[in-house]
Design a protein around this motif. Structure first.
Motif, PDB file in Angstrom:
ATOM      1  N   LYS A  14       0.826  -1.214   0.000  1.00 51.14           N
ATOM      2  CA  LYS A  14       0.000   0.000   0.000  1.00 51.14           C
ATOM      3  C   LYS A  14       0.862   1.267   0.000  1.00 51.14           C
ATOM      4  O   LYS A  14       0.621   2.172  -0.801  1.00 51.14           O
ATOM      5  N   ALA A  18       1.108   3.807  -2.965  1.00 54.41           N
ATOM      6  CA  ALA A  18       0.616   5.161  -2.691  1.00 54.41           C
ATOM      7  C   ALA A  18       1.637   6.197  -3.171  1.00 54.41           C
ATOM      8  O   ALA A  18       1.275   7.190  -3.798  1.00 54.41           O
ATOM      9  N   HIS A  29       0.123  12.794  -1.145  1.00 54.58           N
ATOM     10  CA  HIS A  29       0.131  11.494  -0.465  1.00 54.58           C
ATOM     11  C   HIS A  29      -0.071  11.710   1.033  1.00 54.58           C
ATOM     12  O   HIS A  29       0.795  12.261   1.694  1.00 54.58           O
ATOM     13  N   SER A  31      -0.198   9.788   4.261  1.00 53.20           N
ATOM     14  CA  SER A  31       0.025   8.518   4.957  1.00 53.20           C
ATOM     15  C   SER A  31      -0.073   8.779   6.452  1.00 53.20           C
ATOM     16  O   SER A  31       0.782   9.452   7.030  1.00 53.20           O
ATOM     17  N   ASP A  86      -3.601   6.931   2.575  1.00 54.45           N
ATOM     18  CA  ASP A  86      -2.911   5.650   2.749  1.00 54.45           C
ATOM     19  C   ASP A  86      -2.851   5.353   4.253  1.00 54.45           C
ATOM     20  O   ASP A  86      -2.172   6.059   4.984  1.00 54.45           O
TER      21      ASP A  86
END
Ligand code: AMP
Length: 216
Positions: A14, A18, A29, A31, A86
């Motif tokens: 993942k 991502a 992104h 996360s 993510d």
């Protein structure tokens, strides 16, 4: 704006996917694991609260996560091409919270992609990886050792505190108990597209990119 929620068990690739997808589609992104690890590294108030939780492979409490995600999405949703989430949502209340936050911010339904990988493959992958301390790039233990420079940037490689075999098993149990219901909750609100996570990372990226392109 193109907004994406990437779901999948720990070790499904993942994080790698991502990074690749957000770069090729120009997305921000987001996360949550990376935000939390940066807080731990920086010894911030949040970092001190979550350090032992992360090391045990447990989940950070929903109320803390909701504050974090509301603030982050409000910021990254202004201008820009969109974002890729993510590591969030990880629980049913987080999934309900995400639906609510997007409604509040006036953001339309994101594309939800689930990367599917069998358990045996996951344990093998997670107990055999090194992560870079700068951008969380992943390298196999067979290709390098702790302390080596990251092949992709100027970071250094280390073994994440939550990548030991025992913690990996715990993270998988947590995933099954808590994150499967989160996925079910998202699926009640939005379509969830499943993508096969086996094979070369570049092939998996292609599969997901195909899904994102078909949605727009
Ligand atoms: P990740 O990098 O996504 O594997 O996340 C690493 C760790 O950060 C997880 O094992 C959790 O301890 C914590 N974490 C990340 N995202 C969340 C979330 N949405 N809810 C609770 N804990 C999280």
């Amino acid at each position: 704006m193109r907004n994406v929620v990437l779901m999948g068990p720990p070790g499904s690739g993942k994080g790698t996917q991502a990074s690749r997808l957000s770069e090729s589609f120009g997305l921000e992104h987001v996360s949550t694991g990376e935000i939390l690890r940066a807080a731990v590294r920086g010894h911030s108030e949040l970092g001190l609260k979550v350090e032992s939780i992360l090391a045990a492979g447990e989940l950070v409490p929903d109320d803390l996560m909701m504050v974090l995600i509301r603030e982050t999405l409000a910021t990254v949703s202004v201008g820009g091409a969109g974002w890729l989430l993510d590591g969030f949502p990880r629980t049913k209340p987080q999934a309900e919270g995400l639906v609510e936050v997007l409604e509040d911010l006036g953001i339309e339904a994101p594309t939800v992609v689930e990367i599917v990988v069998p358990d045996e493959e996951i344990v093998e992958r997670l107990s055999g990886r090194l992560t870079c301390d700068k951008a969380s790039h992943v390298t196999a233990k067979g290709d390098a050792k702790e302390g080596d420079p990251c092949p992709e940037c100027d970071g250094a490689l280390y073994i994440r505190a939550d990548d030991t075999p025992e913690t990996v098993r715990n993270r998988l149990n947590v995933f099954r108990a808590k994150t499967e219901p989160a996925k079910a909750e998202l699926a009640r609100n939005w379509p969830v597209v499943q993508v096969n996570g086996l094979g070369r990372p570049a092939d998996v990226t292609q599969r997901i990119a195909g899904v994102l392109e078909a949605e727009h």
